[in-house]
Design an enzyme around this catalytic site. Structure first.
Site, short mmCIF file in Angstrom:
data_model
loop_
_atom_site.label_atom_id
_atom_site.label_comp_id
_atom_site.label_asym_id
_atom_site.label_seq_id
_atom_site.Cartn_x
_atom_site.Cartn_y
_atom_site.Cartn_z
N GLU A 72 66.40 29.84 52.00
CA GLU A 72 65.28 30.69 51.51
C GLU A 72 63.85 29.85 51.23
O GLU A 72 64.04 29.12 50.58
CB GLU A 72 66.14 31.27 50.12
N GLU A 131 73.41 32.53 50.20
CA GLU A 131 73.94 31.31 50.36
C GLU A 131 75.20 30.88 51.17
O GLU A 131 75.33 30.01 51.82
CB GLU A 131 73.95 30.55 48.75
N GLN A 153 68.66 26.88 47.36
CA GLN A 153 67.19 26.74 46.71
C GLN A 153 67.26 25.82 45.42
O GLN A 153 66.56 24.75 45.35
CB GLN A 153 66.71 28.21 46.43
N ASP A 200 72.17 25.24 40.85
CA ASP A 200 72.90 26.30 39.97
C ASP A 200 73.48 27.53 40.97
O ASP A 200 74.27 28.10 40.72
CB ASP A 200 71.94 26.97 39.23
N TYR A 201 72.79 27.75 42.25
CA TYR A 201 73.23 28.64 43.34
C TYR A 201 74.01 28.01 44.10
O TYR A 201 74.49 28.83 45.23
CB TYR A 201 72.06 29.27 43.79
N HIS A 243 68.34 27.16 35.96
CA HIS A 243 67.45 26.34 36.75
C HIS A 243 67.60 25.02 36.36
O HIS A 243 66.58 24.18 36.49
CB HIS A 243 65.88 26.94 36.61
#
Ligand SMILES: Cc1ncc(C[n+]2csc(CCOP(=O)(O)OP(=O)(O)O)c2C)c(N)n1
Ligand SMILES: [Mg+2]
Length: 793
Positions: free
Chosen positions: A494, A525, A547, A550-551, A592
């Protein structure tokens, strides 16, 4: 003259009819053999010779039809119903199929996983023992199957996507051994119920956007174990549900075909046309194969009579694809009744023979061990008394087993060794332990020439007056050099393409190296990981971005189930050198600033995990990883991109060896172990502690997997006799891992003068803002407090 041509034509037609007939009968024979393998396979489980079985009965005719169009260079990402396709493609013999059912750990007999995977989980070799890629452009390629439903989808997307890059990327044109100009199709199979998974939808959307040669076959038998279609699929039909994805004049999208699983001729026609179109145009296709039956039910666990109605069971018998094809052969005068009977009888015999051979091969090494163990155990007898009685019981327990296993032999030897302490028994027990370790516990990572652990340190060099630049600029200059020198590398995710990632690591590089090298993806993802996986399996060196750390959760399933297990579950025959790049640790707020390293460590064994403290270190790790064949996760420090670093001059050459910590501050009173952003907190605390007369030694572990191979931490502890592990994961997350590795693994408990401690973040996600950070993550004051209390202990 005219007459002659006529004669030739007749002869030609006769020949092609004969050939056609031969081909069709061969398909029918393979289908019959496959059915017999399913029937006998189930029996082997029910009589206890195999543990579990899942079979492809009901899909035979569809699969002999599709196999006709599966060509050298093509890829398969399928699931556990594909045995007939594998038989028809020459990629599995019946004997090998049974070898896997019995879990024969010898790759000579069970070439797909060396006994590591349950049956019908196929694979072909991709990588030579020296780590070089085989010429996959010339072979039919099967990526190793996994059991999680729809787990094959992200990988399938990536395999097809690779073809699109091979066709469109000038940098990849020279690699003709890996692709013939992207003319390959990735064949993917999935059950009707598994299309309910998000994986399916994310993959189909991405395939429609990207326009990749992906051919998805949905085996629609109306059930997912016991749950019927009406609870699975909107409108009860996957082809109906997909209609909005249909490619039309002037749009992207996919092609959708519907066929019936018993209609051999119909399927051959549609598959031929559909696959040709996908191959040529790279428009993805879905073949909705309807009216599929499952004669024996889902698997050997349970029976389908429990959930299918009498009408359904009756319908399945009537529309069984095998008798339907038989009928068709007969009606079209392609074979006589007696020919078919002969063929069917021969199929039964040959499957039985193959099964027996597989069983003998499975038993032989166990029998050999058993014979030797019993010989040794018998040798213990003769001393009389209780000991003899107990040894006799051990022998009896072992020899009375109908299907003895390796573990039974181990158990007998262990019991006899405890009882008698005879060296011969102990020696044989140890020898078998070593042998079984090689069989069952090897190949998690590359062990030979393609291991990144062979890469030693090449030091960084700095020119006179080397500039101080921002962290992101170090990366940017590195990636620039890397892309100029290694055509196999590509980076995507991304916001990676046009703007060069959210922290500008790739800024300006798309313009310079093209959209096939550095590119944007949708927010997905899971399938970004799939794209990476497909490229890596096909011999390229993808850097796929998540990115923010956390993701990673969204992309974790394919990494954990697929990427991290690839090398292990294929006995080293496939490697997936995907580098997942992400950024994490402290910055702002609940989503984040995460540092879920415990989650990573628990789920990604089989990958390396790099946690560089700054971008100069990160570059050295990228260089190391690119020299090996194992996958890795790189967690850059989010708050490090704008910190100034000295720019090395040998960006492409210097390497940071994996699993080698660095002492970044020397001290004599306490060893503090950490990584990533937290190190800056520790350095700040150490300055204050020094003023209090406490000398801290700070160790940057650099990588969590592998962990401290030279035992640097132990050496430090022998000097300081106190140790504190700090990070910003939850309590008992990665600190607990480091603690165990050092205290237990390195035997460090022997050198402790004070209780070892850990300091992690709070158990909850971090609060927002600088105060949220201060009160959620370890801070300077807290570190000082803990260290002081340890010194006072
Ligand atoms: C993620 C996941 N959830 C559940 C399972 C257990 N499971 C195995 S097969 C299956 C049903 C699949 O049905 P379908 O996709 O229609 O394939 P079929 O077996 O009918 O060919 C389930 C629920 C699994 N393997 N993976
Ligand atoms: Mg199903």
């Amino acid at each position: 003259m005219e007459n002659q041509i006529y004669q030739d034509t007749i002869a030609g037609e006769k020949l092609s009819f004969d050939r056609f007939r031969e081909e069709v009968l061969k398909d029918y024979r393979i289908a019959c053999e496959s059915r017999e393998a399913s029937l006998l396979g189930r029996r082997e489980v029910l009589t206890g010779k195999a543990k579990f079985g899942i079979f492809g009965d009901g899909k035979e005719i569809a699969q002999v039809a599709m196999a006709k169009f599966f060509r050298p260079g093509d890829f398969r990402a399928g699931y556990y119903r594909d045995q007939t396709w594998m038989f028809a493609s020459g990629l599995s013999s019946i004997e090998q199929f049974f070898a896997q059912l019995y879990s024969n750990p010898d790759v000579e007999h069970e070439p797909f996983s060396g006994g590591r995977q349950m049956n019908a989980h196929f694979a072909t070799p991709f990588v030579n023992p020296d780590g070089t890629w085989m010429p996959l452009a010339d072979t039919k390629n099967v990526t190793s199957d996994i059991a999680p439903t729809a787990g094959q989808m992200p990988r399938a997307l990536g395999l097809a996507f690779a073809s699109s890059l091979f066709r469109n990327s000038p940098a990849l044109k020279p690699f003709t051994d890996l692709s013939h100009n992207g003319n390959e199709v990735c064949f993917c199979t999935i059950g009707d119920a598994a299309t309910s998974e998000g994986h399916f939808w994310e993959t189909m959307n991405a395939a429609g956007v990207l326009q990749v040669p992906l051919a998805v076959f949905v085996w629609d038998d109306g059930y997912g174990i016991s749950v019927p279609r009406k609870y699975q699929t909107v409108k009860g039909s996957i082809s109906e549900a997909l209609k909005g994805f249909q490619q039309k004049e002037g749009t992207n999208g996919i092609d959708i075909y519907r066929v019936r699983a018993w209609d051999y001729a119909g399927m051959c026609e549609v598959f031929e046309k559909g696959i040709r179109k996908t191959r040529e145009t790279h428009i993805p296709a879905v073949f909705h194969v309807e009216e599929v039956t499952q004669p024996q039910g889902h698997s050997t666990s349970g029976s389908h009579e429990r959930y299918k109605s009498q009408e359904r069971l009756e319908w399945e018998r009537e529309w069984d694809c095998l008798p339907k094809m038989r009928e068709w052969l007969f009606q079209n005068a392609l074979a006589s009744e007696s020919e078919l009977e002969e063929l069917e009888a021969a199929a039964k015999i040959s499957v039985r023979t193959s099964k027996d051979r597989a069983w003998e091969a499975y038993c032989a090494p166990i029998q050999e061990q058993l014979t030797h163990a019993v010989f040794l155990l018998n040798g213990l007898l003769g001393q009389g008394g209780d000991r003899d009685t107990r040894v006799q019981q051990i022998i009896k327990d072992l020899t009375s087993k109908r299907e003895p296993l390796r573990k039974d032999i181990m158990h007998a030897l262990s019991a006899a060794s405890l009882l008698t302490k005879e060296p011969a028994i102990e020696q044989y027990y140890q020898a078998l332990k070593d042998l079984n370790r090689d069989i069952y516990n090897s190949y998690l990572y590359n062990e030979g020439p393609a291991s990144a652990l062979n890469v030693g340190e090449t030091p960084k060099e700095f020119a006179d007056g080397a500039p101080m630049v921002n962290g992101f600029e170090v990366l940017n200059r590195y990636f620039d050099t890397l892309f100029a020198h290694n055509p196999k590398v590509m980076a995507f995710g991304e916001d990676v393409g046009k703007i060069g990632d959210v922290n500008q690591g790739f800024a300006g590089l798309q313009e310079k190296y093209g959209k096939e090298r550095i590119f944007d993806t949708g927010i997905r993802e899971l399938t970004i990981m799939g794209q990476g996986m497909g490229l890596a399996l096909r011999g390229l060196r993808p850097i796929a971005e998540i990115q923010y750390l956390d993701y990673l959760l969204y992309g974790l399933e394919p990494l954990s189930d697929d990427v991290a297990t690839t090398h292990y579950r294929t006995m080293g025959q496939q490697s997936c050198p995907l580098i997942v790049r992400t950024r994490g640790h402290r910055l702002e707020g609940v989503w984040h600033s995460g540092s879920p390293m415990g989650m990573v460590l628990g789920s990604l064994r089989g990958m390396y995990v790099c946690v560089p403290r700054n971008m100069v270190q990160a570059v050295g790790m990228y260089n190391t990883l690119l020299k090996g064949n194992d996958p890795a996760l790189m967690v850059e420090s989010l708050n490090g991109y704008r910190l100034k670093e000295r720019l090395p001059s040998n960006l492409l050459e210097y390497t940071v060896p994996l699993g080698v910590p660095e002492i970044i501050r020397e001290g004599t009173d306490i060893t503090i172990v950490s990584y990533g952003s937290t190190l800056r907190i520790l350095q700040e605390a150490a300055v204050i502690l020094e003023q209090l007369g406490i000398q801290c030694e700070i160790v940057d572990v650099q990588t969590l997997l592998p962990f401290d191979r030279p035992q640097t931490i132990l050496k430090s502890l022998r000097k300081t006799n106190r140790i504190l592990f700090v990070d910003e994961d939850v309590p008992s997350g990665a600190v607990a891992y480091m603690f165990t590795e050092v205290i237990e693994g390195q035997g460090a408990y022997r050198w402790l003068d004070a209780a070892p401690r850990t300091l992690a973040a709070k158990a909850h996600r971090p609060g927002y803002g600088s105060d949220g950070d201060y009160f959620s993550k370890p801070n300077v004051d807290e570190v000082i407090e803990v260290v002081k209390s340890m010194m006072e202990e």
